[in-house]
Design a protein around this motif. Structure first.
Motif, PDB file in Angstrom:
ATOM      1  N   ALA A  92       0.814  -1.221   0.000  1.00  0.00           N
ATOM      2  CA  ALA A  92       0.000   0.000   0.000  1.00  0.00           C
ATOM      3  C   ALA A  92       0.846   1.270   0.000  1.00  0.00           C
ATOM      4  CB  ALA A  92      -0.968  -0.002   1.189  1.00  0.00           C
ATOM      5  N   LEU A  93       1.914   1.267  -0.799  1.00  0.00           N
ATOM      6  CA  LEU A  93       2.733   2.465  -0.935  1.00  0.00           C
ATOM      7  C   LEU A  93       2.069   3.421  -1.920  1.00  0.00           C
ATOM      8  CD1 LEU A  93       6.269   0.801  -1.183  1.00  0.00           C
ATOM      9  CD2 LEU A  93       5.158   1.738   0.844  1.00  0.00           C
ATOM     10  N   PHE A  94       2.349   4.704  -1.744  1.00  0.00           N
ATOM     11  CA  PHE A  94       1.794   5.728  -2.627  1.00  0.00           C
ATOM     12  C   PHE A  94       2.755   5.943  -3.800  1.00  0.00           C
ATOM     13  CE2 PHE A  94       0.236   6.742   1.675  1.00  0.00           C
ATOM     14  CZ  PHE A  94      -1.130   6.676   1.448  1.00  0.00           C
ATOM     15  N   ASP A  95       2.335   5.541  -4.993  1.00  0.00           N
ATOM     16  CA  ASP A  95       3.205   5.645  -6.162  1.00  0.00           C
ATOM     17  C   ASP A  95       3.543   7.087  -6.519  1.00  0.00           C
ATOM     18  OD1 ASP A  95       3.497   2.922  -6.608  1.00  0.00           O
ATOM     19  OD2 ASP A  95       1.673   2.789  -7.813  1.00  0.00           O
ATOM     20  N   SER A  96       2.676   8.018  -6.124  1.00  0.00           N
ATOM     21  CA  SER A  96       2.892   9.416  -6.476  1.00  0.00           C
ATOM     22  C   SER A  96       3.938  10.100  -5.594  1.00  0.00           C
ATOM     23  CB  SER A  96       1.568  10.188  -6.375  1.00  0.00           C
ATOM     24  OG  SER A  96       1.060  10.128  -5.040  1.00  0.00           O
ATOM     25  N   LEU A  97       4.344   9.418  -4.526  1.00  0.00           N
ATOM     26  CA  LEU A  97       5.307  10.004  -3.588  1.00  0.00           C
ATOM     27  C   LEU A  97       6.626   9.249  -3.643  1.00  0.00           C
ATOM     28  CD1 LEU A  97       3.044  10.446  -0.415  1.00  0.00           C
ATOM     29  CD2 LEU A  97       3.644  12.196  -2.109  1.00  0.00           C
ATOM     30  N   PRO A  98       7.752   9.949  -3.432  1.00  0.00           N
ATOM     31  CA  PRO A  98       9.028   9.228  -3.336  1.00  0.00           C
ATOM     32  C   PRO A  98       9.041   8.346  -2.091  1.00  0.00           C
ATOM     33  CG  PRO A  98       9.312  11.525  -2.709  1.00  0.00           C
ATOM     34  CD  PRO A  98       7.924  11.404  -3.255  1.00  0.00           C
ATOM     35  N   VAL A  99       9.958   7.411  -2.068  1.00  0.00           N
ATOM     36  CA  VAL A  99      10.034   6.467  -0.958  1.00  0.00           C
ATOM     37  C   VAL A  99      10.129   7.175   0.382  1.00  0.00           C
ATOM     38  CG1 VAL A  99      11.569   4.767   0.131  1.00  0.00           C
ATOM     39  CG2 VAL A  99      10.908   4.493  -2.268  1.00  0.00           C
ATOM     40  N   THR A 104       7.747   8.364   5.860  1.00  0.00           N
ATOM     41  CA  THR A 104       7.425   9.345   6.917  1.00  0.00           C
ATOM     42  C   THR A 104       5.987   9.838   6.843  1.00  0.00           C
ATOM     43  OG1 THR A 104       8.283  11.147   5.512  1.00  0.00           O
ATOM     44  CG2 THR A 104       9.815  10.120   7.078  1.00  0.00           C
ATOM     45  N   PHE A 105       5.152   9.123   6.101  1.00  0.00           N
ATOM     46  CA  PHE A 105       3.775   9.583   5.878  1.00  0.00           C
ATOM     47  C   PHE A 105       3.009   9.791   7.186  1.00  0.00           C
ATOM     48  CE2 PHE A 105      -0.691   9.296   4.634  1.00  0.00           C
ATOM     49  CZ  PHE A 105      -0.731  10.095   3.497  1.00  0.00           C
ATOM     50  N   ALA A 106       3.135   8.837   8.104  1.00  0.00           N
ATOM     51  CA  ALA A 106       2.402   8.947   9.374  1.00  0.00           C
ATOM     52  C   ALA A 106       2.924  10.097  10.228  1.00  0.00           C
ATOM     53  CB  ALA A 106       2.496   7.641  10.151  1.00  0.00           C
ATOM     54  N   LEU A 107       4.202  10.409  10.108  1.00  0.00           N
ATOM     55  CA  LEU A 107       4.798  11.479  10.906  1.00  0.00           C
ATOM     56  C   LEU A 107       4.334  12.856  10.449  1.00  0.00           C
ATOM     57  CD1 LEU A 107       8.448  10.097  11.094  1.00  0.00           C
ATOM     58  CD2 LEU A 107       6.732  10.065  12.903  1.00  0.00           C
ATOM     59  N   THR A 108       4.047  12.975   9.170  1.00  0.00           N
ATOM     60  CA  THR A 108       3.611  14.269   8.621  1.00  0.00           C
ATOM     61  C   THR A 108       2.115  14.311   8.360  1.00  0.00           C
ATOM     62  OG1 THR A 108       3.991  13.568   6.335  1.00  0.00           O
ATOM     63  CG2 THR A 108       5.849  14.577   7.485  1.00  0.00           C
ATOM     64  N   GLN A 109       1.435  13.184   8.608  1.00  0.00           N
ATOM     65  CA  GLN A 109       0.008  13.038   8.318  1.00  0.00           C
ATOM     66  C   GLN A 109      -0.288  13.397   6.866  1.00  0.00           C
ATOM     67  OE1 GLN A 109      -1.862  15.429  11.413  1.00  0.00           O
ATOM     68  NE2 GLN A 109      -1.982  13.641  12.753  1.00  0.00           N
ATOM     69  N   GLY A 110       0.681  13.066   6.004  1.00  0.00           N
ATOM     70  CA  GLY A 110       0.499  13.286   4.574  1.00  0.00           C
ATOM     71  C   GLY A 110       0.803  14.687   4.086  1.00  0.00           C
ATOM     72  N   LYS A 111       1.138  15.594   5.006  1.00  0.00           N
ATOM     73  CA  LYS A 111       1.424  16.976   4.608  1.00  0.00           C
ATOM     74  C   LYS A 111       2.886  17.098   4.163  1.00  0.00           C
ATOM     75  CE  LYS A 111      -1.980  18.725   7.907  1.00  0.00           C
ATOM     76  NZ  LYS A 111      -2.197  19.507   9.150  1.00  0.00           N
ATOM     77  N   LEU A 112       3.116  17.911   3.154  1.00  0.00           N
ATOM     78  CA  LEU A 112       4.447  18.049   2.590  1.00  0.00           C
ATOM     79  C   LEU A 112       5.203  19.162   3.313  1.00  0.00           C
ATOM     80  CD1 LEU A 112       3.635  17.656  -1.203  1.00  0.00           C
ATOM     81  CD2 LEU A 112       4.240  15.914   0.463  1.00  0.00           C
ATOM     82  N   GLY A 113       5.834  18.792   4.418  1.00  0.00           N
ATOM     83  CA  GLY A 113       6.606  19.761   5.189  1.00  0.00           C
ATOM     84  C   GLY A 113       7.824  19.109   5.799  1.00  0.00           C
ATOM     85  N   ALA A 114       8.703  19.941   6.388  1.00  0.00           N
ATOM     86  CA  ALA A 114       9.898  19.466   7.094  1.00  0.00           C
ATOM     87  C   ALA A 114      10.697  18.483   6.250  1.00  0.00           C
ATOM     88  CB  ALA A 114       9.497  18.835   8.430  1.00  0.00           C
ATOM     89  N   GLY A 115      10.954  18.869   5.006  1.00  0.00           N
ATOM     90  CA  GLY A 115      11.585  17.966   4.052  1.00  0.00           C
ATOM     91  C   GLY A 115      12.898  17.369   4.501  1.00  0.00           C
ATOM     92  N   ALA A 116      13.845  18.210   4.902  1.00  0.00           N
ATOM     93  CA  ALA A 116      15.178  17.726   5.267  1.00  0.00           C
ATOM     94  C   ALA A 116      15.127  16.776   6.458  1.00  0.00           C
ATOM     95  CB  ALA A 116      16.098  18.904   5.564  1.00  0.00           C
ATOM     96  N   ARG A 139      11.005   6.074  -6.621  1.00  0.00           N
ATOM     97  CA  ARG A 139       9.558   5.884  -6.548  1.00  0.00           C
ATOM     98  C   ARG A 139       9.265   4.404  -6.283  1.00  0.00           C
ATOM     99  NH1 ARG A 139       6.434  10.766  -6.729  1.00  0.00           N
ATOM    100  NH2 ARG A 139       7.913  12.300  -7.565  1.00  0.00           N
ATOM    101  N   PRO A 140       8.162   4.092  -5.622  1.00  0.00           N
ATOM    102  CA  PRO A 140       7.839   2.689  -5.366  1.00  0.00           C
ATOM    103  C   PRO A 140       7.831   1.824  -6.628  1.00  0.00           C
ATOM    104  CG  PRO A 140       6.441   4.087  -4.041  1.00  0.00           C
ATOM    105  CD  PRO A 140       7.219   5.006  -4.952  1.00  0.00           C
ATOM    106  N   SER A 141       7.416   2.401  -7.752  1.00  0.00           N
ATOM    107  CA  SER A 141       7.356   1.640  -9.001  1.00  0.00           C
ATOM    108  C   SER A 141       8.733   1.212  -9.500  1.00  0.00           C
ATOM    109  CB  SER A 141       6.654   2.458 -10.090  1.00  0.00           C
ATOM    110  OG  SER A 141       7.350   3.673 -10.327  1.00  0.00           O
ATOM    111  N   GLU A 142       9.783   1.827  -8.973  1.00  0.00           N
ATOM    112  CA  GLU A 142      11.145   1.488  -9.373  1.00  0.00           C
ATOM    113  C   GLU A 142      11.739   0.369  -8.519  1.00  0.00           C
ATOM    114  OE1 GLU A 142      13.553   5.173 -10.719  1.00  0.00           O
ATOM    115  OE2 GLU A 142      12.196   5.955  -9.182  1.00  0.00           O
ATOM    116  N   LEU A 143      10.966  -0.136  -7.563  1.00  0.00           N
ATOM    117  CA  LEU A 143      11.459  -1.138  -6.626  1.00  0.00           C
ATOM    118  C   LEU A 143      10.898  -2.519  -6.931  1.00  0.00           C
ATOM    119  CD1 LEU A 143      10.906   0.853  -3.300  1.00  0.00           C
ATOM    120  CD2 LEU A 143      12.949   0.839  -4.744  1.00  0.00           C
TER     121      LEU A 143
END
Length: 256
Positions: A92-99, A104-116, A139-143
């Motif tokens: 259940a990985l999100f193909d639209s997001l990098p690995v 860290t999806f749960a840590l950010t609740q899906g919001k795109l912040g705190a990149g580094a 990307r997940p599709s590359e794995l």
């Protein structure tokens, strides 16, 4: 006696006339790795979804450290779920997001912040499951399928959850990759001191991951005990399932 991390009593769930769970009683101790085995369609996934609050049971109780989960809504349910980590059957990985964003999806609740900061956390957790830093930017599709499972495991442990759920963690993997995932699950559960609940029909996986095994059949737990007692359970249903025999009470019931 100490309060179980999870305590399930009298859990029932039916879909129309089909009764799936018919009074499940089960405890999972703090720090224990419990594996629930059973054939396809026996209700393992339904039980897991009831615990996660994705399905509302018809009756019964599910307690987390003594707190009732059935009926929780809103913020109270979110707080309970925040203590969980989940490895889904298909990754259940999100193909639209990098690995690294997946991890860290749960840590950010899906919001795109705190990149580094999130990228660093992702790389640290990928290392725990044996993946190189470069994988974070793919990307997940590359794995491969095995690498996707490792990324999904890294995501499950990234938030340091108290309880880890594994839904058929080796489905779709060849025996070598499956053994690697089993070893990583066992290693990470032990390292974190987490409680783990796994559902599977893969007996190699069950033996590797479990401290204790429970068998779900006919909507109830008909046997549970230490993994060391699996081959001497004295239960004909368990014996047939564990050894994959075509004849026995499971198939007799199905053919009756």
């Amino acid at each position: 006696m100490s309060v179980p991390r999870l305590s399930i009593r009298g859990l029932k769930k039916a879909f129309g006339p089909k009764v799936v769970l018919d009074g499940v009683d089960l405890d999972v101790a703090v720090g224990e790795s419990l594996v629930i085995i059973g054939g396809s369609g026996t209700g393992k996934s339904v039980l897991l979804k009831c615990i996660l609050g994705l399905i509302h049971p018809d009756s019964g109780s599910i307690k987390l450290d003594g707190q009732e989960l059935v009926g929780l809504k809103g913020k109270a349910l979110e707080q309970a779920r925040a203590r969980f980590g989940m490895l889904f059957q298909g990754g259940a990985l999100f193909d639209s997001l990098p690995v690294w964003r997946n991890v860290t999806f749960a840590l950010t609740q899906g919001k795109l912040g705190a990149g580094a900061a999130m990228h660093k956390i992702a790389v640290e957790n990928l290392a725990k499951v044996g993946l190189e830093p470069r994988v974070a930017d793919l990307r997940p599709s590359e794995l491969s399928g095995g690498m996707q499972k490792r990324v999904a495991l890294a995501r499950a442990i990234a938030a340091n959850p108290e309880i880890l759920f594994f839904d058929e963690p080796t489905t779709g993997l060849d025996p070598i990759r499956a053994d690697t995932i089993n070893a990583l699950i066992r290693q990470q559960v032990s390292a974190m001191g987490a409680t783990a609940l796994t559902i599977t029909h893969d007996m190699a996986s069950a033996r590797h991951i479990a401290d204790r095994i429970a068998m779900l059949h006919g909507g109830r737990i008909l046997w549970d005990g230490p993994v060391s007692q699996l081959d001497s359970s004295g239960n004909a249903f368990v014996d047939q399932f564990v050894h994959g025999r075509s004849e026995g009470p499971i198939t007799a019931g199905a053919n009756g």
